[in-house]
Design a protein around this motif. Sequence first.
Motif, short mmCIF file in Angstrom:
data_model
loop_
_atom_site.label_atom_id
_atom_site.label_comp_id
_atom_site.label_asym_id
_atom_site.label_seq_id
_atom_site.Cartn_x
_atom_site.Cartn_y
_atom_site.Cartn_z
N HIS A 136 0.79 -1.23 0.00
CA HIS A 136 0.00 0.00 0.00
C HIS A 136 0.82 1.28 0.00
N SER A 137 2.08 1.18 -0.46
CA SER A 137 2.77 2.43 -0.79
C SER A 137 2.03 3.00 -2.01
N ARG A 138 2.19 4.30 -2.25
CA ARG A 138 1.46 4.89 -3.38
C ARG A 138 1.84 4.25 -4.70
N GLY A 139 3.16 3.96 -4.84
CA GLY A 139 3.64 3.38 -6.10
C GLY A 139 3.05 1.99 -6.32
N ARG A 140 3.07 1.18 -5.26
CA ARG A 140 2.55 -0.18 -5.41
C ARG A 140 1.04 -0.15 -5.68
N ASP A 141 0.31 0.71 -4.97
CA ASP A 141 -1.14 0.81 -5.21
C ASP A 141 -1.40 1.21 -6.67
N ARG A 142 -0.58 2.14 -7.18
CA ARG A 142 -0.80 2.59 -8.56
C ARG A 142 -0.64 1.41 -9.53
N SER A 143 0.38 0.57 -9.30
CA SER A 143 0.59 -0.52 -10.27
C SER A 143 -0.47 -1.61 -10.10
N VAL A 144 -0.90 -1.83 -8.87
CA VAL A 144 -1.95 -2.83 -8.64
C VAL A 144 -3.27 -2.38 -9.28
N ILE A 145 -3.58 -1.11 -9.14
CA ILE A 145 -4.83 -0.58 -9.72
C ILE A 145 -4.75 -0.63 -11.25
N ALA A 146 -3.57 -0.30 -11.78
CA ALA A 146 -3.42 -0.35 -13.24
C ALA A 146 -3.61 -1.77 -13.74
N HIS A 147 -3.09 -2.75 -12.98
CA HIS A 147 -3.21 -4.15 -13.39
C HIS A 147 -4.68 -4.53 -13.62
N HIS A 148 -5.53 -4.07 -12.73
CA HIS A 148 -6.94 -4.47 -12.82
C HIS A 148 -7.77 -3.52 -13.70
N TYR A 149 -7.64 -2.24 -13.46
CA TYR A 149 -8.58 -1.29 -14.08
C TYR A 149 -8.13 -0.79 -15.44
N ALA A 268 -18.99 10.53 -1.50
CA ALA A 268 -19.32 9.12 -1.76
C ALA A 268 -18.03 8.36 -2.02
N SER A 269 -18.02 7.09 -1.67
CA SER A 269 -16.89 6.23 -2.03
C SER A 269 -17.46 4.82 -2.19
N VAL A 270 -17.56 4.41 -3.43
CA VAL A 270 -18.29 3.17 -3.74
C VAL A 270 -17.32 2.06 -4.13
N GLU A 271 -17.18 1.12 -3.24
CA GLU A 271 -16.33 -0.06 -3.44
C GLU A 271 -14.88 0.30 -3.76
N MET A 272 -14.39 1.22 -3.00
CA MET A 272 -12.97 1.56 -3.07
C MET A 272 -12.27 1.21 -1.77
N GLY A 273 -13.00 1.22 -0.66
CA GLY A 273 -12.40 0.97 0.66
C GLY A 273 -11.67 -0.38 0.72
N GLU A 274 -12.06 -1.32 -0.14
CA GLU A 274 -11.41 -2.64 -0.17
C GLU A 274 -9.97 -2.53 -0.64
N HIS A 275 -9.64 -1.42 -1.33
CA HIS A 275 -8.30 -1.29 -1.92
C HIS A 275 -7.30 -0.62 -0.98
N VAL A 276 -7.77 -0.04 0.13
CA VAL A 276 -6.83 0.82 0.87
C VAL A 276 -5.97 0.05 1.87
N GLY A 277 -6.43 -1.12 2.30
CA GLY A 277 -5.63 -1.92 3.24
C GLY A 277 -5.97 -1.58 4.69
N ALA A 278 -5.79 -2.59 5.56
CA ALA A 278 -6.19 -2.41 6.96
C ALA A 278 -5.40 -1.29 7.63
N ASP A 279 -4.10 -1.21 7.37
CA ASP A 279 -3.30 -0.19 8.06
C ASP A 279 -3.69 1.22 7.64
N ASN A 280 -4.09 1.35 6.38
CA ASN A 280 -4.40 2.69 5.87
C ASN A 280 -5.86 3.08 6.04
N TYR A 281 -6.70 2.14 6.48
CA TYR A 281 -8.13 2.48 6.53
C TYR A 281 -8.41 3.70 7.42
N PRO A 282 -7.74 3.81 8.59
CA PRO A 282 -8.00 5.02 9.40
C PRO A 282 -7.68 6.31 8.63
#
Length: 432
Positions: A136-149, A268-282
């Motif tokens: 869940h570093s910004r760089g890793r999240d960016r590549s993971v999101i690109a992989h799917h979306y 609004a935030s629709v089905e995005m919270g699943e992507h942020v990770g437990a540590d970052n949810y707060p």
Amino acid sequence: MQRTTRHAAARIEQLIRELVDVPLPVGLTAWDGSEEGPEQGPRVLLRNRRALRHLLWQPGELGLARAFVSGDLDVRGDLTEALRRCWAVARAQDRGPLRLRGRHWGRLARAALRLGALGPRPPVPPGEARPSGRLHSRGRDRSVIAHHYDAGNAFYELLLDPQMAYSCGYFTAPDDDLEQAQDAKLDLICRKLALQPGMRLLDVGCGWGSLVLYAARRHGVRATAVTLSAEQADYLRRCAAELGLQEQVQVLHQDYRAIGGEPFDAVASVEMGEHVGADNYPRYAATLHRMLRPGGRLLIQQMSRAGNAPGGGAFIESYIAPDMTMVPIGSTLDLLESAGLEVRDVEAMREHYVRTVRAWLAALQENWSAAVALMGEQQARVWWLYLAGGALAFEENRMGVHQVVAVRPDATGASGMALGDRAALPGRGVPA
Ligand SMILES: C[S@@+](CC[C@H](N)C(=O)[O-])C[C@H]1O[C@@H](n2cnc3c(N)ncnc32)[C@H](O)[C@@H]1O
């Protein structure tokens, strides 16, 4: 020299009995044409010995998925039903699919030897994500999101409704189709947020923009949409321009952690919270709180999962959405309240997701050749497995999905909600 057998299916059936002490839940046809198991219902085809080698080298769900994705293992008939029967066995065994114990390995290896299935590790079919960097570093999240979306808007156009909503729809009548259900979902969200002309709406994790475009057109709001996917942002900008909404809809291609500026009337935030990770949810919840004006309303829609397995499972984590976290809804409500939000309404929508995912699966099957032309057979098989398994997970209550309405009370504690306003309860339909 490899020993061969003309009775591979019988040997495999015997092996399964030895390992998990159950009869075959589905029919089985092996590479030598031999057959075992029930004649009715779906049938698993082991097209070659490599199908077993996937499992030997990667025991469990991922090995099974690789065998399926590569086509070495196939299913004739209803894949969802095949998965349902296998899950029933796994549940009866009180463990996940094919989670073997140490003592089983000797038997497995001997059986594989007899079947001539021992051999080198088979190639891993393409499409697995290998995220690197800190979770869940910004760089890793960016590549993971690109992989799917960023898999290609053309593919998602085959799968989704015309508004390109990629989240659970809302079926208000038994014969509603996906398009109606997504329209009803967007309408419900707008009513739960009590949107009025001129209000400012922030949508965090906007996808292809279904909500902001709907809210701008039908409710006259000024909307800001945030997505980490470049393809989604481009697509939404184009749609907004085509609809003449470019002044009303601002599109930000950025991480939610970079959102700043004046607070909004509604968030609004629709089905995005699943992507942020437990540590970052707060931090995510704090962002939603910070970006909402005192007295404003928040709506989140989020998938949930009971128990201690917060990810999507080995297959989903490797092929679909790595680093995804789903927690019980109670934990999410705690986290929202800890961020200073007051939860006002929670609606469980699990049955709606069964129908939504089934509709996506039906669209994939109807458009199979086009999907294969766009992404290749193996990637299309990834989606086939994902959607068939996904619908089942909601059906069997292994996963859930909820809409939560919360407010940011002002300094005096006022919620901005009228007495008796129960967040658009009249909008709730009762699907059969
Ligand atoms: C399942 S899609 C939901 C899309 C949309 N809300 C809908 O209902 O169609 C998740 C969205 O969250 C976005 N997202 C995921 N992680 C993000 C992050 N760190 N920052 C911003 N957006 C993110 C993705 O780009 C995608 O648009």
